[in-house]
Write a protein that holds these residues in place. Structure first.
Motif, short mmCIF file in Angstrom:
data_model
loop_
_atom_site.label_atom_id
_atom_site.label_comp_id
_atom_site.label_asym_id
_atom_site.label_seq_id
_atom_site.Cartn_x
_atom_site.Cartn_y
_atom_site.Cartn_z
N SER A 103 20.40 8.19 29.86
CA SER A 103 20.62 7.86 28.44
C SER A 103 20.21 9.06 27.62
O SER A 103 19.08 9.54 27.73
CB SER A 103 19.80 6.63 28.05
OG SER A 103 20.12 5.53 28.87
N LYS A 104 21.09 9.55 26.80
CA LYS A 104 20.86 10.81 26.09
C LYS A 104 20.38 10.59 24.66
O LYS A 104 20.75 9.62 24.00
CB LYS A 104 22.14 11.65 26.06
CG LYS A 104 22.61 12.08 27.45
CD LYS A 104 21.58 12.96 28.13
CE LYS A 104 22.09 13.54 29.44
NZ LYS A 104 22.10 12.54 30.53
N GLY A 113 25.66 6.92 19.41
CA GLY A 113 25.87 6.03 20.55
C GLY A 113 25.57 6.64 21.90
O GLY A 113 25.76 5.96 22.92
N ALA A 114 25.10 7.88 21.96
CA ALA A 114 24.82 8.51 23.26
C ALA A 114 23.70 7.81 24.02
O ALA A 114 23.60 7.96 25.24
CB ALA A 114 24.46 9.98 23.05
N ASN A 125 21.50 0.44 20.57
CA ASN A 125 21.13 1.85 20.47
C ASN A 125 19.65 1.94 20.82
O ASN A 125 18.80 1.50 20.05
CB ASN A 125 21.38 2.38 19.06
CG ASN A 125 22.85 2.51 18.74
OD1 ASN A 125 23.65 2.91 19.58
ND2 ASN A 125 23.23 2.17 17.52
N SER A 126 19.36 2.50 21.98
CA SER A 126 17.96 2.50 22.43
C SER A 126 17.07 3.39 21.58
O SER A 126 15.85 3.21 21.57
CB SER A 126 17.89 2.93 23.90
OG SER A 126 18.42 4.23 24.09
N GLY A 172 26.52 6.88 27.35
CA GLY A 172 26.60 5.90 26.26
C GLY A 172 27.98 5.29 26.13
O GLY A 172 28.13 4.09 25.86
N GLN A 173 29.02 6.11 26.34
CA GLN A 173 30.40 5.60 26.28
C GLN A 173 30.62 4.55 27.36
O GLN A 173 31.21 3.49 27.11
CB GLN A 173 31.40 6.75 26.46
CG GLN A 173 31.39 7.81 25.38
CD GLN A 173 32.17 7.41 24.14
OE1 GLN A 173 32.71 6.30 24.06
NE2 GLN A 173 32.23 8.32 23.18
N ILE A 174 30.17 4.84 28.58
CA ILE A 174 30.38 3.89 29.69
C ILE A 174 29.60 2.61 29.46
O ILE A 174 30.13 1.50 29.65
CB ILE A 174 29.98 4.55 31.02
CG1 ILE A 174 30.98 5.66 31.37
CG2 ILE A 174 29.93 3.51 32.14
CD1 ILE A 174 30.62 6.46 32.61
N MET A 175 28.34 2.72 29.02
CA MET A 175 27.55 1.51 28.77
C MET A 175 28.16 0.68 27.65
O MET A 175 28.22 -0.55 27.72
CB MET A 175 26.10 1.87 28.44
CG MET A 175 25.35 2.57 29.56
SD MET A 175 25.41 1.70 31.14
CE MET A 175 24.63 0.14 30.72
#
Length: 220
Positions: A103-104, A113-114, A125-126, A172-175
Motif C-alpha cells: 500500500s503506497k 487512492g494509492a 483510504n488507509s 490501490g487500483q487493484i484493491m
C-alpha cells in the motif's frame, strides 16, 4: 481713517536671566522611529518566548511523548496486536509496524487512492483511517489477495491488459477494483469509471484498468 487695533504684546520665554531660552527637543526622524520601535518589539517578543508562560506551568505531558494505545486487528488473515501513537494512520501501521509496503503513500490526504485497502470488505483510504479505531477489524491489503503463487483474478487481468506503467498506483487500483466488483458496481464502463474515480493514475492507464475490472467482473 480706520481705527487702529491695539497690538498684543508677546511675552518672551521664561528662563534664567542672561541665558538664552531652552531649545525644544529635536523631533526624531522616521528612520530612527522605526528602528527604535522594531528593537523594542524584539525585546518584548524575546521576553515572551524565553520567559515563563503567562498561563502558568505547562502540564507535564505537554512536553512528553503523545499517548499510545494498543489495538488488535486481523490483517490478511493474521492477528496482530500492536501499540501505536494514537495519531498513527492505518497506512503507517501497515508500512512501518507490519512491514506491508504494498500500500503506497501518495498524497497522504485521501485524494489519490494509492493507499486503498479493504476494511471489513469495504474500500477505505488507509492514510485517512486512524489505526486505533480498527479494534477487531479485518483488513485486506494487496499482499493478501493472492493464494500462494496463484494471483487474484484482478491481478492477472491487470497483467493481461497492461493496466499499469510506473506501478505506484497499482496496488490501490487493484484493491479499489476488487471492492468495486464486490459492491456490484461494474454494470458498464461508465459505472466502473464513476466508482473508481477516487483512484488516480498519473500514467493515464484508465482505459486498460477499466477493461481489467470488466474482465474480472464477467468471470466472477
Amino acid at each position: 481713517m480706520s481705527p487702529e487695533h491695539p497690538t498684543t504684546a508677546v511675552s518672551p520665554p521664561e528662563g534664567t536671566p542672561g541665558q538664552p531660552p531652552e531649545e525644544s527637543a529635536p523631533v526624531p526622524s522616521r528612520r530612527t522611529f522605526i528602528a527604535t520601535t522594531a528593537a523594542g518589539g524584539a525585546v518584548v517578543a524575546g521576553g515572551l518566548v524565553a520567559g515563563p508562560s503567562v498561563f502558568g506551568a505547562e502540564p507535564a505531558d505537554a512536553a512528553g511523548a503523545p499517548p499510545d494505545s494498543r489495538v488488535s486487528l486481523t490483517v490478511n488473515g493474521e492477528r496482530h496486536t500492536v501499540t501505536v501513537d494514537n495519531r498513527t494512520s492505518l497506512l503507517d501501521l501497515l508500512r512501518e509496524h507490519l512491514d506491508l509496503t504494498g500500500s503506497k503513500k501518495g498524497c497522504n490526504a485521501g485524494a489519490c487512492g494509492a493507499c486503498t485497502v479493504l476494511v471489513d470488505g469495504r474500500r477505505v483510504n488507509s492514510c485517512l483511517t486512524l489505526a486505533i479505531r480498527l479494534e477487531g477489524a479485518e483488513v485486506t491489503t494487496i499482499e493478501g489477495l493472492a493464494e500462494g503463487d496463484r494471483l487474484h483474478p484482478l491481478q492477472q487481468a491487470f497483467i493481461d491488459h497492461d493496466a499499469f506503467q510506473c506501478g505506484y498506483c497499482t496496488a490501490g487500483q487493484i484493491m479499489s477494483g476488487v471492492g468495486c466488483i464486490d459492491e456490484g458496481r461494474t454494470g458498464s464502463p461508465e459505472e466502473i469509471r464513476e466508482f473508481m474515480s477516487g483512484n488516480v493514475c498519473r500514467c493515464g492507464c484508465y482505459v486498460n484498468i477499466v477493461r481489467a475490472v470488466e474482465q474480472t467482473a464477467r468471470g466472477k
